[in-house]
Design a protein around this motif. Structure first.
Motif, PDB file in Angstrom:
ATOM      1  N   LYS A 182       0.847  -1.218   0.101  1.00 28.44           N
ATOM      2  CA  LYS A 182       0.098  -0.052  -0.059  1.00 28.44           C
ATOM      3  C   LYS A 182       0.846   1.215  -0.009  1.00 28.44           C
ATOM      4  O   LYS A 182       0.598   2.131  -0.788  1.00 28.44           O
ATOM      5  CB  LYS A 182      -0.815   0.002   1.346  1.00 28.44           C
ATOM      6  N   GLU A 183       1.994   1.195   0.831  1.00 29.60           N
ATOM      7  CA  GLU A 183       2.740   2.368   0.905  1.00 29.60           C
ATOM      8  C   GLU A 183       3.500   2.538  -0.427  1.00 29.60           C
ATOM      9  O   GLU A 183       3.784   3.534  -1.036  1.00 29.60           O
ATOM     10  CB  GLU A 183       3.600   2.183   2.151  1.00 29.60           C
ATOM     11  N   LYS A 214       1.063   3.487  -3.634  1.00 26.39           N
ATOM     12  CA  LYS A 214      -0.048   4.257  -3.540  1.00 26.39           C
ATOM     13  C   LYS A 214      -0.008   5.364  -4.564  1.00 26.39           C
ATOM     14  O   LYS A 214      -1.203   5.940  -4.968  1.00 26.39           O
ATOM     15  CB  LYS A 214      -0.041   5.137  -2.130  1.00 26.39           C
ATOM     16  N   ASN A 215       1.053   5.792  -5.093  1.00 19.57           N
ATOM     17  CA  ASN A 215       1.269   6.849  -6.164  1.00 19.57           C
ATOM     18  C   ASN A 215       1.297   6.078  -7.563  1.00 19.57           C
ATOM     19  O   ASN A 215       1.467   7.037  -8.244  1.00 19.57           O
ATOM     20  CB  ASN A 215       2.064   7.952  -5.834  1.00 19.57           C
ATOM     21  N   TYR A 257      -8.326  -1.726   0.544  1.00 17.79           N
ATOM     22  CA  TYR A 257      -7.540  -0.799  -0.125  1.00 17.79           C
ATOM     23  C   TYR A 257      -8.211  -0.215  -1.323  1.00 17.79           C
ATOM     24  O   TYR A 257      -7.952   0.973  -1.661  1.00 17.79           O
ATOM     25  CB  TYR A 257      -6.170  -1.193  -0.379  1.00 17.79           C
ATOM     26  N   GLU A 297      -7.732   4.655   4.114  1.00 17.99           N
ATOM     27  CA  GLU A 297      -7.455   5.265   2.650  1.00 17.99           C
ATOM     28  C   GLU A 297      -7.902   4.612   1.485  1.00 17.99           C
ATOM     29  O   GLU A 297      -7.978   3.366   1.755  1.00 17.99           O
ATOM     30  CB  GLU A 297      -5.919   5.570   2.512  1.00 17.99           C
ATOM     31  N   TYR A 349      -7.054   3.437  -2.504  1.00 15.15           N
ATOM     32  CA  TYR A 349      -6.231   3.597  -3.918  1.00 15.15           C
ATOM     33  C   TYR A 349      -7.162   4.314  -4.932  1.00 15.15           C
ATOM     34  O   TYR A 349      -8.094   3.972  -5.228  1.00 15.15           O
ATOM     35  CB  TYR A 349      -5.812   2.105  -4.166  1.00 15.15           C
ATOM     36  N   GLN A 350      -6.456   5.380  -5.586  1.00 12.77           N
ATOM     37  CA  GLN A 350      -6.853   6.123  -6.293  1.00 12.77           C
ATOM     38  C   GLN A 350      -6.884   5.733  -7.856  1.00 12.77           C
ATOM     39  O   GLN A 350      -7.312   6.279  -8.890  1.00 12.77           O
ATOM     40  CB  GLN A 350      -6.309   7.498  -6.413  1.00 12.77           C
TER      41      GLN A 350
END
Length: 741
Positions: A571-572, A575-576, A599, A634, A636-637
């Motif tokens: 996840k970390e 994430k981007n 997530y 959070e 994920y986008q």
């Protein structure tokens, strides 16, 4: 370093329950300090080729000795275990084994603890979370749910799978959090059914030649026997060994000259078990039940009305509550076929026991298989079809073949002859080609070499198409053996068949194939399995990370070797990223639906619902509340793409359903195995072992998954040309989906 080599040659996996003794103050020797004849007293091991077991007085976690297991050469696919059988059965709900393990260069497998509660009550060998590589002394533990009333023995130990070296020391056992030294010994009073030993050495049943009427009569008996097993209160209480009650009725039943005499024998048989007590808690089948009990066979038969009335009476006043022969697993609800004797010592069960096996299996499926309504054949007709096949099986091989055929008729990839198929294995052979083949574009294609060093001597290249094996076309071979490969769908069946097409007891196999557009022929050498680095379905390197960053800022995660502790790192790290690809063309090594799937959702979303059977009304299946994916802190986008194929089965399919609930999920790939839901084990005479999908698994709107599998949003399959070029075309398609704006 001081070592003492063990001299005990007793199998770790076949310790007899009959050897169990009761000790009021047992000494468990969990620290290996009690030495007898240069070995830890009470401990056992099976001598596996390529491994050594010894005591170590230098590398210890506490006191003087530890046990060391080391791979010293040979097949890395084997394992070596050490075990200790606990001297008693204990009262409690949960038992925990803890111990300290140190490893050195563990590869191609893992090191771990293991514990088993017999008969098939619970088992854990750390297979999904084993220790790899080089590690210092670390404490590990496993916990199992107990069932004292059913337990015959508890066995604990440590094991090394694959290569490397492991040390084990300073074990401890607790029951419900308290040391086992103070645990209460459980003494269970045996049921009357367990005291009946009359037919332990055989049924002595001799069948007359079967004509149409006699086969019909035996079909009726099998359905009535199973009905009484699961409905009659005297049977449900464990008052009778129902297997042996069949052998008591059969001699007179087989002599019945007409239906009138037959029905009298059956009615007298039922009355033998006493008056049917009135049931005050028996409820009608709810109208909303997804599947309702099917007793249509009662009205369809030519039984007289008096016998039919008795059967209806038993159903109206059927057994309720705890049942000796069937229960539902706590928390899950899949059937647990308790107290079924596998009669493992019968290498070739006699005709009576073979008929018993058929009766058992047919009725288990009829009353407790959640997908009986999805079979290709009408299950109601199956019993009659197989009666002459089981009775006439001339040897062990024919018996195994009959069993695997009827298992195939439930169309469930979970179902196969998982145990007791030695003769089938021998028939198929124990020598294998050095390369893997798969069906690609409906052709049998070489897709990989197990041992790359054998590629040149073989002559076949990746991407070559095999057309004939020993003079027979691949298509004709598949057609001739497909009934012996149980599966939910064609994709899963071809997956399993492909693994066996190039195996034989001979040292070579004749192959005709197409390579670079030319037809060729080769006498292909075969190799023993333990000389090849064979894998089934998918490769996994447990020493590699399960995640990596691909070009284009795309994250990639394979679930084949994922661990729970990887989730926060994934996840970390990702994430981007533009998107994440989750590859489930494998069997997940850790359970991800409620740890990684959240997530990808921004709000709670249901993704599954289940049906469960009902012990109090056999044959009834109703929906129960399903599960939701609840978002974490959070979301994920980016895009999520999940890859599946025919290797994706059971937990893999369930996990794909969880990821499908994501905000921006696309599933790409091909048909999955179509077998989801917790499995239930079935034991049959002669040591046969099979399984079924034990609960019904559906999408929240009721859409089926069994046999259909997880339907991809975008179909993507390998091509022969892609295989020749060494491409992963499905992964490429996943990347393409993410890169599209």
């Amino acid at each position: 370093m001081k070592k003492h080599i063990f001299a005990i040659l007793i199998s770790v996996l076949t310790i007899s329950a009959n050897c169990q003794t009761r000790e009021s103050n047992p000494k468990f020797n969990l620290d290996f300090e009690d030495i007898l004849n240069e070995a830890p007293q009470g401990w056992f091991f099976s001598a596996q080729s390529g491994y050594s077991i010894s005591l170590d007085s230098v590398n210890v976690q506490s006191e003087k000795y530890s046990v060391v297991i080391e791979h010293i050469g040979g097949d890395a696919g084997n394992f070596q275990a050490v075990s200790l059988k606990l001297p008693n059965n204990y009262d409690g709900e949960r038992i925990t084994l803890s111990g300290h393990i140190k490893t050195e260069n563990v590869t191609d497998g893992y090191a771990g603890l293991w514990m088993r509660i017999d008969p098939q009550i619970a088992f854990d060998n750390m297979g999904q979370r084993g220790i790899t590589g080089t590690t210092d002394w670390t404490k590990h533990e496993i916990t199992l749910s107990m069932n004292p009333e059913k337990t015959t023995q508890i066995v604990i130990g440590g094991l090394l799978v694959g290569k490397g070296k492991m040390w084990i020391d300073n074990l401890a056992i607790t029951i419900d959090g308290k040391d086992i030294g103070g645990a209460k010994i459980f003494e269970r009073k045996p049921f009357p059914a367990e005291k009946d030993k009359e037919f332990d050495n055989g049924s002595a049943i001799i069948f007359p030649p079967l004509n149409e009427q006699k086969t019909n009569d035996l079909e009726l008996l099998g359905k009535l026997w199973g009905f009484l097993k699961y409905h009659h209160s005297a049977v449900g209480k464990g008052n009778y060994n129902w297997d042996y009650e069949l052998f008591r009725i059969l001699p007179a039943f087989l002599k019945a000259e007409n239906s009138k005499k037959r029905d009298k024998i059956l009615l007298d048989w039922i009355n033998k078990y006493g008056k049917i007590p009135v049931c005050k808690t028996c409820e009608k089948t709810p109208s909303e039940a997804y599947i309702k009990p099917d007793l249509s066979w009662v009205e369809k038969t030519d039984m007289n009305e008096k016998l039919k009335k008795k059967i209806r009476e038993i159903y109206t006043n059927r057994h309720q509550g705890e049942h000796y022969y069937i229960k539902m697993a706590p928390g899950v609800g899949n059937p647990d076929f308790s107290n079924e004797n596998p009669y493992s010592k019968m290498t070739y069960p006699d005709a009576g026991f073979r008929l018993l096996a058929l009766y058992k299996y047919w009725n288990m499926i009829h009353y407790f298989f959640p997908y009986k309504y999805l079979t290709d054949k009408n299950w109601d007709n199956i019993l009659k079809e197989y009666i002459p096949i089981f009775i006439s099986a001339k040897n062990r091989l024919e018996y195994e073949l009959a069993a695997i055929q009827i298992i195939g008729d439930i169309n469930d990839t979970h179902a196969n002859l998982w145990g007791g198929r030695n003769e089938i294995n021998n028939l198929r052979g124990n020598n294998f080609a050095p390369f893997r083949v798969q069906f690609v574009e409906q052709k049998l294609v070489v897709t990989d070499y197990y041992n790359p060093e054998l590629k040149e001597s073989s002559g076949l290249k990746t991407g070559d198409i095999i057309t004939h094996i020993n003079g027979n076309t691949v298509e004709s071979i598949v057609d001739s053996i497909k009934n012996y490969y149980p599966a939910s769908n064609k994709a899963a069946r071809l997956r399993d068949i492909s693994a066996d097409l190039l195996r034989s007891d001979n040292k070579t196999i004749n192959i005709r194939y197409i390579s670079s557009g030319q037809e060729k022929q080769i006498e292909q050498p075969l190799y023993q399995k333990n000389s090849l680095n064979m894998y089934y379905g998918y490769k996994v390197n447990r020493n590699e990370k399960c995640y990596k960053l691909l070009d284009g800022n795309i994250g990639y995660v394979t679930l084949a070797n994922i661990k729970s502790e990887d989730v926060p790192v994934i996840k970390e790290s990702f994430k981007n990223t533009k998107g994440i690809i989750i590859d489930i063309r494998n069997y997940p090594s850790a359970f991800m639906p409620f740890s990684l799937a959240p997530y990808f959702v921004s709000k709670s979303r249901p993704f599954v619902k289940f049906t469960n059977g009902n012990v109090n009304n056999p044959g009834e299946f109703t929906f129960r509340k399903g599960s939701k994916i609840v978002p974490h802190e959070e979301t994920y986008q980016g895009k999520l793409v999940v890859i599946v194929n025919e290797i994706s089965q059971s937990s893999a399919e369930y996990t794909a359903m969880a990821f499908r609930a994501g905000d921006n999920t696309t599933i790409v790939g091909s048909t999955t195995a179509g077998a989801d839901g917790n499995v239930s084990t079935i034991l049959l005479p002669g040591g046969l072992q099979t399984r079924i999908s034990g609960i019904g698994v559906y999408y929240p709107d009721g859409t089926k998954t069994q046999r259909i599998g997880i339907v991809p949003d975008i179909l993507a399959e390998p091509t022969i040309n892609g295989i020749k070029q060494g491409k992963d075309e499905i992964l490429e398609k996943a990347i393409e989906i993410i890169e599209k704006r």
